[in-house]
Enzyme design. Sequence first.
Site, PDB file in Angstrom:
ATOM      1  N   GLY A 169      -5.790   0.122   9.535  1.00  0.00           N
ATOM      2  CA  GLY A 169      -5.038  -0.588  10.676  1.00  0.00           C
ATOM      3  C   GLY A 169      -5.401  -2.023  10.715  1.00  0.00           C
ATOM      4  O   GLY A 169      -6.475  -2.257  11.738  1.00  0.00           O
TER       5      GLY A 169
ATOM      6  N   ARG B 191       0.397  -5.151  -4.816  1.00  0.00           N
ATOM      7  CA  ARG B 191       0.649  -5.997  -3.805  1.00  0.00           C
ATOM      8  C   ARG B 191       0.705  -7.434  -4.270  1.00  0.00           C
ATOM      9  O   ARG B 191       0.043  -7.758  -5.303  1.00  0.00           O
ATOM     10  CB  ARG B 191      -0.728  -6.040  -3.042  1.00  0.00           C
ATOM     11  CG  ARG B 191      -0.926  -4.734  -2.104  1.00  0.00           C
ATOM     12  CD  ARG B 191      -2.015  -5.200  -1.016  1.00  0.00           C
ATOM     13  NE  ARG B 191      -2.383  -3.950  -0.097  1.00  0.00           N
ATOM     14  CZ  ARG B 191      -1.665  -3.506   0.843  1.00  0.00           C
ATOM     15  NH1 ARG B 191      -0.563  -4.391   1.273  1.00  0.00           N
ATOM     16  NH2 ARG B 191      -1.997  -2.454   1.548  1.00  0.00           N
TER      17      ARG B 191
ATOM     18  N   THR C 280       6.458  -6.525   2.308  1.00  0.00           N
ATOM     19  CA  THR C 280       7.666  -6.311   1.386  1.00  0.00           C
ATOM     20  C   THR C 280       8.812  -6.956   2.232  1.00  0.00           C
ATOM     21  O   THR C 280       9.727  -7.267   1.400  1.00  0.00           O
ATOM     22  CB  THR C 280       7.571  -4.792   1.057  1.00  0.00           C
ATOM     23  OG1 THR C 280       6.319  -4.395   0.627  1.00  0.00           O
ATOM     24  CG2 THR C 280       8.573  -4.415   0.353  1.00  0.00           C
TER      25      THR C 280
ATOM     26  N   ARG D  96     -24.147   6.725  14.861  1.00  0.00           N
ATOM     27  CA  ARG D  96     -23.867   6.647  13.575  1.00  0.00           C
ATOM     28  C   ARG D  96     -22.319   6.183  13.260  1.00  0.00           C
ATOM     29  O   ARG D  96     -21.581   6.102  14.334  1.00  0.00           O
ATOM     30  CB  ARG D  96     -23.675   8.076  12.720  1.00  0.00           C
ATOM     31  CG  ARG D  96     -25.064   8.845  12.914  1.00  0.00           C
ATOM     32  CD  ARG D  96     -25.917   8.357  12.000  1.00  0.00           C
ATOM     33  NE  ARG D  96     -27.084   8.990  11.644  1.00  0.00           N
ATOM     34  CZ  ARG D  96     -28.146   9.002  12.326  1.00  0.00           C
ATOM     35  NH1 ARG D  96     -28.501   7.871  13.341  1.00  0.00           N
ATOM     36  NH2 ARG D  96     -29.184   9.817  12.350  1.00  0.00           N
TER      37      ARG D  96
ATOM     38  N   GLY E 114       0.671  -1.412  -0.048  1.00  0.00           N
ATOM     39  CA  GLY E 114      -0.046  -0.240  -0.038  1.00  0.00           C
ATOM     40  C   GLY E 114       0.838   1.191   0.084  1.00  0.00           C
ATOM     41  O   GLY E 114       1.732   1.257   0.624  1.00  0.00           O
TER      42      GLY E 114
ATOM     43  N   ILE F 298       1.767   3.211   6.904  1.00  0.00           N
ATOM     44  CA  ILE F 298       1.077   4.031   7.907  1.00  0.00           C
ATOM     45  C   ILE F 298       0.625   3.248   9.093  1.00  0.00           C
ATOM     46  O   ILE F 298      -0.190   3.827  10.162  1.00  0.00           O
ATOM     47  CB  ILE F 298      -0.539   4.673   7.147  1.00  0.00           C
ATOM     48  CG1 ILE F 298      -1.420   3.446   6.910  1.00  0.00           C
ATOM     49  CG2 ILE F 298      -0.362   5.268   5.918  1.00  0.00           C
ATOM     50  CD1 ILE F 298      -2.902   4.056   6.560  1.00  0.00           C
ATOM     51  N   ASP F 299       0.707   2.038   8.991  1.00  0.00           N
ATOM     52  CA  ASP F 299       0.175   1.105  10.202  1.00  0.00           C
ATOM     53  C   ASP F 299       1.486   1.110  11.343  1.00  0.00           C
ATOM     54  O   ASP F 299       1.019   0.589  12.314  1.00  0.00           O
ATOM     55  CB  ASP F 299      -0.009  -0.329   9.618  1.00  0.00           C
ATOM     56  CG  ASP F 299      -1.150  -0.588   8.751  1.00  0.00           C
ATOM     57  OD1 ASP F 299      -1.766   0.257   8.667  1.00  0.00           O
ATOM     58  OD2 ASP F 299      -1.181  -1.678   7.986  1.00  0.00           O
TER      59      ASP F 299
HETATM   60  O1  F6P Z   1      -1.073  -1.255   4.733  1.00  0.00           O
HETATM   61  C1  F6P Z   1      -1.428  -0.184   4.759  1.00  0.00           C
HETATM   62  C2  F6P Z   1      -2.831  -0.404   4.785  1.00  0.00           C
HETATM   63  O2  F6P Z   1      -3.469   0.824   4.474  1.00  0.00           O
HETATM   64  C3  F6P Z   1      -3.602  -1.027   5.731  1.00  0.00           C
HETATM   65  O3  F6P Z   1      -4.140  -0.067   6.996  1.00  0.00           O
HETATM   66  C4  F6P Z   1      -4.967  -1.517   5.114  1.00  0.00           C
HETATM   67  O4  F6P Z   1      -5.780  -2.497   5.891  1.00  0.00           O
HETATM   68  C5  F6P Z   1      -4.649  -1.873   3.842  1.00  0.00           C
HETATM   69  O5  F6P Z   1      -3.441  -1.138   3.535  1.00  0.00           O
HETATM   70  C6  F6P Z   1      -5.688  -1.492   2.716  1.00  0.00           C
HETATM   71  O6  F6P Z   1      -4.617  -2.215   1.613  1.00  0.00           O
HETATM   72  P1  F6P Z   1      -5.441  -2.116   0.068  1.00  0.00           P
HETATM   73  O7  F6P Z   1      -4.699  -0.889  -0.485  1.00  0.00           O
HETATM   74  O8  F6P Z   1      -4.761  -3.280  -0.603  1.00  0.00           O
HETATM   75  O9  F6P Z   1      -7.014  -2.001   0.043  1.00  0.00           O
END
Ligand code: F6P
Length: 355
Positions: free
Chosen positions: A177, A73, A112, A272, A10, A133-134
């Site tokens: 996350g 990916r 990766t 909500r 990602g 970002i995780d």
């Molecule tokens: O690896 C970062 C991330 O943004 C995760 O937080 C999220 O679960 C995932 O990528 C989403 O991945 P994709 O872009 O394949 O939908």
Amino acid sequence: MKIGILTSGGDCAGLNAVIRAIGLYCFENIPGVEIVGIPDGYGGLIRGDSFRMSESDLGDILDRGGTVLGTSRQPFKRMTVEENGESRLERMCENYKKMGLDCLFTLGGAGTHKTAALLSFEGCNVIGLPKTIDNDIYGTDVTFGFQTAVEVVTDSLDRIKTTVASHRRTMLVEIMGNKAGWLTLHSGIAAGADMILIPEMPIDVDAVCEFVSSGRRDKPYNIIAVAEGAILASEAAYKKSERAFARAYMGETTITRHLAEVIGEKTGTETRYTVLGYLQRGGTPCAYDRLLCTRLGGFAAKLAKEGRFGVTAAVVGGKITFNALSDIAGKYKLVDPKGPAVACAKSLGIGFGTK
Ligand code: F6P
């Protein structure tokens, strides 16, 4: 010396800043260096695609979000599976040689890094850089892209707060996350969320409802920050595949909508939910990430010049250093439910959905 750079998994803010720093260091310090970009992450390496990068490709990308190289990916578990007589790993090693690379920089997250370790075991000179970002890469205090995402999510929570407060509602906000709750925890605390639900602390629905019903002393509304990977305590014993099956049966992938429904029904509060989604990965890197990326990129390029491979750049105790890929691959850095950030939040009355 010929070096290749790829960005995998990602995207996040800061990838271009790292590419720039690696490139500028190399042009400045390694006479005769040739730099090639490999498009679409490991996808490009599997296909054998590359293009030459010059200084003019790097000049203007420090503040640009996403990745100029493109990304994809490529699931780790398929890397060693034979397809038409050859595995993806074998094809990548062959293409590494065909391209005449002396070093490959892999900018990416935990997945990766696992593939980077495989390439390194197979004799490719690999240097990783910790992106996500995780913030869940093992062995580094922080990953690049994380702080920018914290800023974006905090700003989003601040904005949501004004509408939630006006209506005196309970709002669940789903934050990225999957395995790790760092982004939810940090932005939740920074935005003054009332409750923070993360994968590392399975949710007791009764505890959540009691928290909402009992109300806060200081205000008549609730913001609940929910990580996309948050799980119910009743799901905690399931394997990932079993959980996915049970969720699919409920018509859900994450727990947020279900939780909002239950909270609304059980507490009678107007409830909500909203999903922040890919906004969290977009936009220009914040100043902290620009600085971090520049330091990590320059440091990694210096490692290449010195001939130190099979490693990944890291931040440990505030210092830029490196870890062996073999030491960190396949491991994750998760939030410690007994750690200082959770303890501080709890001491202020922030709920975590546990009894
Ligand atoms: O690896 C970062 C991330 O943004 C995760 O937080 C999220 O679960 C995932 O990528 C989403 O991945 P994709 O872009 O394949 O939908």
